[in-house]
Design a protein around this motif. Structure first.
Motif, PDB file in Angstrom:
ATOM      1  N   LEU A 102       7.080  13.363  -6.769  1.00 38.02           N
ATOM      2  CA  LEU A 102       8.286  12.361  -7.283  1.00 38.02           C
ATOM      3  C   LEU A 102       7.894  10.947  -6.162  1.00 38.02           C
ATOM      4  O   LEU A 102       7.750  11.300  -5.046  1.00 38.02           O
ATOM      5  CB  LEU A 102       9.432  12.889  -6.876  1.00 38.02           C
ATOM      6  CG  LEU A 102      10.605  11.774  -7.167  1.00 38.02           C
ATOM      7  CD1 LEU A 102      10.688  11.404  -8.648  1.00 38.02           C
ATOM      8  CD2 LEU A 102      12.053  12.683  -6.816  1.00 38.02           C
ATOM      9  N   PHE A 103       7.505  10.123  -6.716  1.00 37.06           N
ATOM     10  CA  PHE A 103       7.396   8.800  -5.786  1.00 37.06           C
ATOM     11  C   PHE A 103       8.540   8.373  -5.506  1.00 37.06           C
ATOM     12  O   PHE A 103       9.411   7.814  -6.361  1.00 37.06           O
ATOM     13  CB  PHE A 103       6.180   7.517  -6.359  1.00 37.06           C
ATOM     14  CG  PHE A 103       5.032   8.353  -6.447  1.00 37.06           C
ATOM     15  CD1 PHE A 103       4.037   8.086  -5.517  1.00 37.06           C
ATOM     16  CD2 PHE A 103       4.613   9.274  -7.372  1.00 37.06           C
ATOM     17  CE1 PHE A 103       2.687   8.506  -5.449  1.00 37.06           C
ATOM     18  CE2 PHE A 103       3.196   9.750  -7.398  1.00 37.06           C
ATOM     19  CZ  PHE A 103       2.285   9.390  -6.372  1.00 37.06           C
ATOM     20  N   VAL A 104       8.830   7.965  -3.956  1.00 35.14           N
ATOM     21  CA  VAL A 104      10.193   7.448  -3.722  1.00 35.14           C
ATOM     22  C   VAL A 104      10.110   5.937  -2.860  1.00 35.14           C
ATOM     23  O   VAL A 104       9.171   5.932  -2.096  1.00 35.14           O
ATOM     24  CB  VAL A 104      10.855   8.305  -2.835  1.00 35.14           C
ATOM     25  CG1 VAL A 104      12.171   7.728  -2.402  1.00 35.14           C
ATOM     26  CG2 VAL A 104      11.112   9.888  -3.475  1.00 35.14           C
ATOM     27  N   ALA A 105      10.695   4.940  -3.300  1.00 32.89           N
ATOM     28  CA  ALA A 105      10.633   3.722  -2.865  1.00 32.89           C
ATOM     29  C   ALA A 105      11.511   3.483  -1.781  1.00 32.89           C
ATOM     30  O   ALA A 105      12.735   3.748  -1.926  1.00 32.89           O
ATOM     31  CB  ALA A 105      10.731   2.562  -3.768  1.00 32.89           C
ATOM     32  N   PHE A 124      10.998  18.486  -6.424  1.00 39.76           N
ATOM     33  CA  PHE A 124       9.635  17.945  -6.303  1.00 39.76           C
ATOM     34  C   PHE A 124       9.364  17.562  -5.011  1.00 39.76           C
ATOM     35  O   PHE A 124      10.230  17.393  -4.080  1.00 39.76           O
ATOM     36  CB  PHE A 124       9.749  16.873  -7.084  1.00 39.76           C
ATOM     37  CG  PHE A 124      10.064  16.996  -8.386  1.00 39.76           C
ATOM     38  CD1 PHE A 124       9.444  17.607  -9.543  1.00 39.76           C
ATOM     39  CD2 PHE A 124      11.194  16.253  -9.211  1.00 39.76           C
ATOM     40  CE1 PHE A 124       9.759  17.934 -10.883  1.00 39.76           C
ATOM     41  CE2 PHE A 124      11.715  16.830 -10.428  1.00 39.76           C
ATOM     42  CZ  PHE A 124      10.688  17.347 -11.408  1.00 39.76           C
ATOM     43  N   SER A 125       7.892  17.747  -4.720  1.00 41.55           N
ATOM     44  CA  SER A 125       7.328  17.300  -3.348  1.00 41.55           C
ATOM     45  C   SER A 125       7.528  15.613  -3.517  1.00 41.55           C
ATOM     46  O   SER A 125       7.253  15.015  -4.806  1.00 41.55           O
ATOM     47  CB  SER A 125       5.764  17.631  -3.374  1.00 41.55           C
ATOM     48  OG  SER A 125       5.006  17.282  -4.460  1.00 41.55           O
ATOM     49  N   THR A 126       7.616  15.080  -2.504  1.00 44.52           N
ATOM     50  CA  THR A 126       8.048  13.300  -2.561  1.00 44.52           C
ATOM     51  C   THR A 126       6.788  12.626  -1.683  1.00 44.52           C
ATOM     52  O   THR A 126       6.020  13.250  -0.957  1.00 44.52           O
ATOM     53  CB  THR A 126       9.044  13.282  -1.604  1.00 44.52           C
ATOM     54  OG1 THR A 126       8.907  13.830  -0.414  1.00 44.52           O
ATOM     55  CG2 THR A 126      10.283  13.505  -2.672  1.00 44.52           C
ATOM     56  N   GLU A 127       6.437  11.691  -2.298  1.00 45.35           N
ATOM     57  CA  GLU A 127       5.653  10.573  -1.769  1.00 45.35           C
ATOM     58  C   GLU A 127       6.032   9.232  -1.467  1.00 45.35           C
ATOM     59  O   GLU A 127       6.891   8.721  -2.412  1.00 45.35           O
ATOM     60  CB  GLU A 127       4.291  10.255  -2.468  1.00 45.35           C
ATOM     61  CG  GLU A 127       3.378  11.356  -2.571  1.00 45.35           C
ATOM     62  CD  GLU A 127       2.404  11.626  -1.403  1.00 45.35           C
ATOM     63  OE1 GLU A 127       2.363  10.580  -0.702  1.00 45.35           O
ATOM     64  OE2 GLU A 127       1.852  12.595  -1.217  1.00 45.35           O
ATOM     65  N   LEU A 128       6.096   8.848  -0.379  1.00 48.10           N
ATOM     66  CA  LEU A 128       6.518   7.335   0.185  1.00 48.10           C
ATOM     67  C   LEU A 128       6.092   6.229  -0.409  1.00 48.10           C
ATOM     68  O   LEU A 128       4.730   6.219  -0.092  1.00 48.10           O
ATOM     69  CB  LEU A 128       7.053   7.357   1.545  1.00 48.10           C
ATOM     70  CG  LEU A 128       7.433   5.902   1.991  1.00 48.10           C
ATOM     71  CD1 LEU A 128       8.757   5.612   1.569  1.00 48.10           C
ATOM     72  CD2 LEU A 128       7.590   6.118   3.463  1.00 48.10           C
ATOM     73  N   VAL A 129       6.596   5.027  -0.974  1.00 39.29           N
ATOM     74  CA  VAL A 129       6.047   3.953  -1.189  1.00 39.29           C
ATOM     75  C   VAL A 129       6.846   2.884  -0.613  1.00 39.29           C
ATOM     76  O   VAL A 129       8.166   2.959  -0.702  1.00 39.29           O
ATOM     77  CB  VAL A 129       5.801   3.557  -2.706  1.00 39.29           C
ATOM     78  CG1 VAL A 129       4.572   4.465  -3.181  1.00 39.29           C
ATOM     79  CG2 VAL A 129       7.010   3.817  -3.619  1.00 39.29           C
ATOM     80  N   LEU A 130       6.210   1.698  -0.073  1.00 46.01           N
ATOM     81  CA  LEU A 130       7.040   0.905   0.676  1.00 46.01           C
ATOM     82  C   LEU A 130       7.248  -0.386  -0.037  1.00 46.01           C
ATOM     83  O   LEU A 130       6.409  -0.607  -0.944  1.00 46.01           O
ATOM     84  CB  LEU A 130       6.417   0.449   1.853  1.00 46.01           C
ATOM     85  CG  LEU A 130       6.864   1.125   3.353  1.00 46.01           C
ATOM     86  CD1 LEU A 130       5.908   0.826   4.554  1.00 46.01           C
ATOM     87  CD2 LEU A 130       8.389   1.106   3.584  1.00 46.01           C
ATOM     88  N   THR A 131       8.589  -1.035  -0.186  1.00 50.24           N
ATOM     89  CA  THR A 131       8.850  -1.857  -1.044  1.00 50.24           C
ATOM     90  C   THR A 131       9.861  -3.010  -0.170  1.00 50.24           C
ATOM     91  O   THR A 131      10.251  -2.536   0.923  1.00 50.24           O
ATOM     92  CB  THR A 131       9.619  -1.792  -2.274  1.00 50.24           C
ATOM     93  OG1 THR A 131       9.733  -2.971  -3.070  1.00 50.24           O
ATOM     94  CG2 THR A 131      10.880  -1.195  -2.020  1.00 50.24           C
ATOM     95  N   ASP A 132      10.004  -4.377  -0.325  1.00 48.60           N
ATOM     96  CA  ASP A 132      10.774  -5.185   0.347  1.00 48.60           C
ATOM     97  C   ASP A 132      12.198  -4.601  -0.055  1.00 48.60           C
ATOM     98  O   ASP A 132      12.589  -4.277  -1.035  1.00 48.60           O
ATOM     99  CB  ASP A 132      10.747  -6.613  -0.026  1.00 48.60           C
ATOM    100  CG  ASP A 132      10.940  -6.920  -1.256  1.00 48.60           C
ATOM    101  OD1 ASP A 132      11.980  -7.497  -1.604  1.00 48.60           O
ATOM    102  OD2 ASP A 132      10.230  -6.549  -2.349  1.00 48.60           O
TER     103      ASP A 132
END
Length: 566
Positions: A102-105, A124-132
């Motif tokens: 699961l990609f998390v912003a 779910f395993s999580t992955e971080l994506v950066l946003t403004d």
């Protein structure tokens, strides 16, 4: 202390890019003490630092990918992870699933607690994506607004729902809504709502001489739901026909219609309605049309990794033919529309000819076949080819004429997707040959064939381990080398499932037409020859794919035996 350290690491990263003076770090940390705002929002609003500059700097310094959410489609956020409490607490938005990740912003890369809590709550395993920060806030507001507008069907009163339907009906139909029919209206509404709640795909209203029964098809299996008095059968049929805009006076011939059931301003469900005169009245079957099924994404359908790769590779081709085969109700349409959804970009012209159109998808030109009016598959296809198409989808290849035009389109720079009713991938090729399509046309145009079935998915809450002897496992077709590793489960049943199963998963046979398979087709080989070559090339047949699903604990061996031959 932990929070102070996280804030300092963010500020240190910003100072490297000269967004703040290094001497100001301690002062900014001190100013933030007691502030209830998320730290990044505080930097933007109180320290007047550019939000996008912060996001891009932190992305570079912390090594996380940067994503812009300006045009992000919030419908992609999976239903099961829209937890308002978690989203607002951590200022973090789960975006989409890729397999089991699961990609998390987020705008703050130091907020590891958010990822851990989301992972714990969703599984779910999580992955971080950066946003403004601003883009994140806009997206969160939209998701939570959509969630509040999304209707909880359990809260709907069937008696109140009738008003929504009557507004869509013609004025001359008002006679059916007299006081005598009010209980019928409420009862029908309750049945339709129950079907939606239980995840039914079809509803059957069946009159007999001394009985009248209503059945739902849930996860592919029909089960009886109610037995109203037989005296009500004609009134219930009349009510359903009024809702479907059908002729209630005509009871001698079959009719087809459609109901759009408005549950709220933003939420509606479509039903396809078919009536059939029987000995004791009209049998009515309703199919629930769920457009969201095309939005599941290919990862949710159940393809093995190598099967998914073959399908995606075929979708990338500028021309050729993708054929999906299987019995009625095996998920062929969802497989095709999942592919079309991937292809549905502004640069492509996509047209479909279907009978009937079951899934509505914006950006795709969908044509409903009408044989009475002369709009047949061949005539629709000929028109498509005059309309500058890139991709053509044919609901079903039923005859030689449709097959020939489809193959001609595939050979002249178009990608063609279609379905056939056959039992396996190998039989699909021989079916085309038996229709009269020349073998060289089949060999040169067909890119891949997908044969599929839908098996019921085991309920994760109540499934229990099933023990079989090695002899039984070998007899069922499990590979010898994996006998010691095999762990099978069986259905039990609990309050949260239907007979131990909840939902369905696809079982697939995906065959890429290789030069060797083409040679067999050209030489007039039969389906057994083609199937043998497919095995030689390492493609799993439906049975083998089903056994893999059983070994993975997704479904039971009993269910695999039901949908595939041993």
């Amino acid at each position: 202390m932990k929070g102070h350290h996280q804030q300092s690491s963010v500020l240190s990263a910003l100072s490297k890019e000269q967004l703040i003076p290094i001497a100001s770090i301690d002062d900014i940390c001190a100013d933030y003490i007691g502030n209830s705002k998320p730290f990044i929002r505080f930097l933007i609003e109180d320290q007047h630092i550019n939000g996008k500059a912060i996001a891009k700097t932190l992305s570079y310094e912390f090594g996380y990918p940067y994503i812009q959410l300006t045009n992000f489609d919030t419908n992609l956020v999976p239903e099961g992870v829209r937890n308002e409490k978690l989203i607002t607490k951590h200022n973090a938005l789960p975006l989409f699933l890729r397999g089991k990740v699961l990609f998390v912003a987020m705008s703050d890369p130091t907020n590891i607690d958010a990822l851990e809590e989301i992972q714990f709550n969703t599984g779910f395993s999580t992955e971080l994506v950066l946003t403004d920060e601003q883009g994140l806030q806009n997206c969160i507001e939209k998701v939570l607004e959509d969630e509040s507008d999304a209707l909880d069907i359990t809260d709907i009163d069937a008696a109140e729902l009738s008003g929504l339907e009557v507004q869509e009906e013609n004025q001359e139909d008002d006679s059916t809504n007299d006081k005598d029919d009010a209980p019928i209206v409420v009862f029908i509404n309750k049945i339709l709502l129950d079907a939606i709640k239980k995840g039914a795909s079809d509803l059957h209203f069946e009159p007999y001489e001394k009985a009248f029964r209503i059945r739902f098809r849930i996860d592919g299996i029909l089960s009886e739901i109610a037995r109203p008095p037989v005296s009500l059968s004609s009134r219930m049929a009349a009510r359903l026909k009024v809702m479907s805009k059908l002729d209630i006076a005509e009871r001698r011939v079959p009719q087809d219609g459609r109901i759009k059931l408005a549950l709220s301003k933003k939420k509606s469900i479509d039903f396809r309605v078919s009536t059939l005169p029987t000995m004791w009245g009209e049998k009515i079957v309703m199919r629930i049309l769920d457009s969201s099924s095309a939005m599941l994404g290919i990862d949710m359908l159940g393809y093995e990794a190598e099967q998914k790769e073959i399908y995606m590779s075929a979708l990338d081709q500028p021309q050729g033919m993708i054929l999906v085969t299987g019995p009625t109700g095996s998920g062929k349409t969802v497989s095709l529309y999942t592919g079309l959804n991937i292809l549905n970009t502004p640069e492509r012209n996509i047209s479909t000819a279907e009978d009937p159109v079951e899934i509505n998808l914006e950006g795709i030109n969908q044509v409903q076949i009408n044989n009475r009016a002369g709009l047949t598959f061949p005539s629709a296809l000929r028109s498509f080819l005059r309309q500058d198409p890139d991709i053509v989808m044919v609901g079903e290849i039923r005859d030689l004429e449709t097959a020939e035009i489809s193959i001609k389109a595939a050979q002249t720079g178009h990608l063609v997707l279609s379905t056939l009713h056959t039992n396996s991938a190998a039989e699909t090729l021989t079916r085309l040959l038996n229709m009269g399509v020349p073998s060289y046309n089949v060999a040169s145009s067909v890119t891949i064939i997908i044969a599929q079935r839908l098996a019921r998915r085991l309920c994760p809450k109540c499934k229990t381990e099933e023990t079989l002897t090695e002899e039984q496992l070998v007899e069922q077709g499990f590979p010898h080398e994996k006998l010691s590793e095999i762990k099978l489960f069986k259905a039990v049943g609990c309050e949260q499932c239907t007979g131990g199963y909840k939902g369905r998963v696809g079982i697939y046979e995906v065959i890429k037409i290789s030069p060797e398979i083409s040679s067999i087709i050209m030489a007039g080989g039969n389906s057994l020859d083609i199937a043998a070559q497919c095995q030689k090339e390492g493609y799993n047949n439906l049975r083998q794919s089903g056994l893999i699903k059983a070994m993975n604990g997704m479904t039971s061996l009993k269910e695999v035996n039901r949908v595939t031959s041993a």
